[in-house]
Design a protein around this motif. Structure first.
Motif, PDB file in Angstrom:
ATOM      1  N   ARG A  63       5.120 -24.755  -3.923  1.00 53.62           N
ATOM      2  CA  ARG A  63       6.515 -24.356  -3.753  1.00 53.62           C
ATOM      3  C   ARG A  63       7.388 -24.862  -4.909  1.00 53.62           C
ATOM      4  O   ARG A  63       8.205 -24.108  -5.464  1.00 53.62           O
ATOM      5  CB  ARG A  63       7.029 -24.902  -2.405  1.00 53.62           C
ATOM      6  N   GLU A  64       7.202 -26.143  -5.314  1.00 50.38           N
ATOM      7  CA  GLU A  64       8.083 -26.691  -6.354  1.00 50.38           C
ATOM      8  C   GLU A  64       7.862 -25.991  -7.699  1.00 50.38           C
ATOM      9  O   GLU A  64       8.795 -25.806  -8.487  1.00 50.38           O
ATOM     10  CB  GLU A  64       7.941 -28.219  -6.481  1.00 50.38           C
ATOM     11  N   GLU A  67       9.837 -22.815  -7.574  1.00 55.63           N
ATOM     12  CA  GLU A  67      11.272 -23.094  -7.797  1.00 55.63           C
ATOM     13  C   GLU A  67      11.545 -23.197  -9.301  1.00 55.63           C
ATOM     14  O   GLU A  67      12.509 -22.631  -9.818  1.00 55.63           O
ATOM     15  CB  GLU A  67      11.682 -24.413  -7.124  1.00 55.63           C
ATOM     16  N   GLU A  68      10.667 -23.912 -10.002  1.00 54.92           N
ATOM     17  CA  GLU A  68      10.840 -24.100 -11.455  1.00 54.92           C
ATOM     18  C   GLU A  68      10.707 -22.762 -12.191  1.00 54.92           C
ATOM     19  O   GLU A  68      11.460 -22.456 -13.113  1.00 54.92           O
ATOM     20  CB  GLU A  68       9.787 -25.097 -11.967  1.00 54.92           C
TER      21      GLU A  68
END
Ligand code: NAD
Length: 333
Positions: A63-64, A67-68
């Motif tokens: 997920r992170e 986001e990036e």
């Protein structure tokens, strides 16, 4: 005709280190867009890489990382998937299905942001297998995906992800667009290692036979299976047309020029200037017996369809693979 919308210049291509992603990045960059490319592979393994593009090595299962990848971007193309030709998808169903994480996490990442568009690359593998039992095919129309009996593993993941796009659009207002690609081929793609698809595999085998002087080729299946193959330039153009259209439901993006695998080999042999003995491996993965793209909808909505002739596209693909292979073999050219 579908309406066309002009959007912001900030574009991210997820899977930008791959075959289609690399060509899309190249094209967006030529148009002067501000491009970011994200892929899990080390940069040294990307098929195409450009210094004026922001290249990020990210595992988009997370997920992170998603986001990036999407941060500050207006258009998101999701072309990232753990995939390959029949040899790969028939033997790696779980890996194919884990790709669901990429689309899920990208959609969650864009849900809270203001974006212009989100594109998802689906596949003809979503279509019901019972409609593809004969080489004498009736081309697949968009509604033939249901009732669902998709290609096990890979096709089900694609079908599920298509629906996820639809529900994120309906429930959360994410502006999703979905194309169902039918066999894409061209230079700067996989041609060896187990993930390659039929056109690249046949080119490689013909080149190997030519360079080694063995004059034999192995063909998976009986050679009577039928398929259509879309050249990469048509894919890149159609992808952007669908992205910028108001077509909400998944739509075919494929060539309707149908050939048997034997005819595909005939064309590659003509390009190579050789005639080879064909050995048919009937126990190798060969996929459905017949598949073609019905282009009624794309012609009606976009007044366009993929039209680059197989012979022309294969000529370019063959030359590129030949160059890659002959550089490794002394005195091959
Ligand atoms: P490709 O394998 O060349 O490109 C896919 C890229 O996704 C690869 O570079 C891979 O490293 C990357 N990727 C995989 N897992 C990732 C992860 N966890 N995080 C970040 N990147 C990851 O394949 P392609 O032919 O360029 O296909 C692009 C898209 O089009 C895929 O979604 C594929 O399923 C779809 N598609 C392709 C075809 C075809 O004929 N090539 C047909 C139908 C659908």
């Amino acid at each position: 005709m579908a309406a066309v919308t002009i959007m912001s210049d900030k574009v991210v291509v997820c899977g930008g280190g791959g075959f289609i992603g690399g060509h899309l990045v190249a094209d967006l960059r030529r148009q002067g867009k501000s491009v970011r490319a994200a892929d899990v592979k080390p940069l040294s393994e990307w098929y195409q890489r450009f210094d004026d593009v922001e290249n990020l090595q990210l595992d988009l299962d997370l997920r992170e990382s998603c986001e990036e990848a999407v941060d500050g971007m207006a258009e998101i193309y999701n072309l990232a998937a753990d995939m390959g030709g029949m040899g790969f998808i028939e033997n790696n169903k779980a890996l194919c299905m884990i790709t669901v994480l990429i689309n899920t996490h990208l959609l969650l990442a864009v849900k809270e942001r203001k974006i212009d568009r989100y594109f998802y690359a689906s596949s003809a593998c979503v279509y019901n297998a019972e409609k593809q039992t004969s080489p004498d095919v009736v081309a697949l129309r968009e509604e033939d995906a249901y009732p669902a009996l998709a290609e096990d593993g890979y096709g089900w993941e694609k079908l599920f992800s298509e629906r996820m796009c639809r529900h994120f659009r309906e429930d959360f207002g994410v502006p999703t667009r979905v194309a169902r690609y039918h066999n894409v081929y061209g230079p700067f793609g996989t041609f060896e290692g187990g993930r390659e698809k039929a056109p690249a595999a046949i080119c490689r085998k013909v080149i190997q036979a030519k360079l080694s002087g063995s004059h034999e080729i192995e063909i998976w299946g009986d050679g009577h299976q039928t398929r259509s193959f879309m050249y990469i330039d048509d894919c890149v153009k159609g992808t952007q047309m669908i992205m910028h259209s108001d077509i909400l439901e998944p739509i075919n993006l494929g060539s309707s020029e149908l050939v048997t695998i034997n005819q595909l080999v005939d064309i590659v042999e003509q390009i190579a200037g050789v005639k080879l003995k064909r050995n048919y491996n009937l126990s190798a993965p060969k996929g459905v017996n017949g598949r073609n793209s019905d282009n009624t909808m794309i012609k009606r909505l976009l007044n366009w369809e993929p039209s680059i002739r197989l012979r022309d596209g294969l000529e370019k693909t063959y030359r590129w693979i030949y160059d890659q292979m002959s550089q490794r073999v002394p005195h091959a050219a």
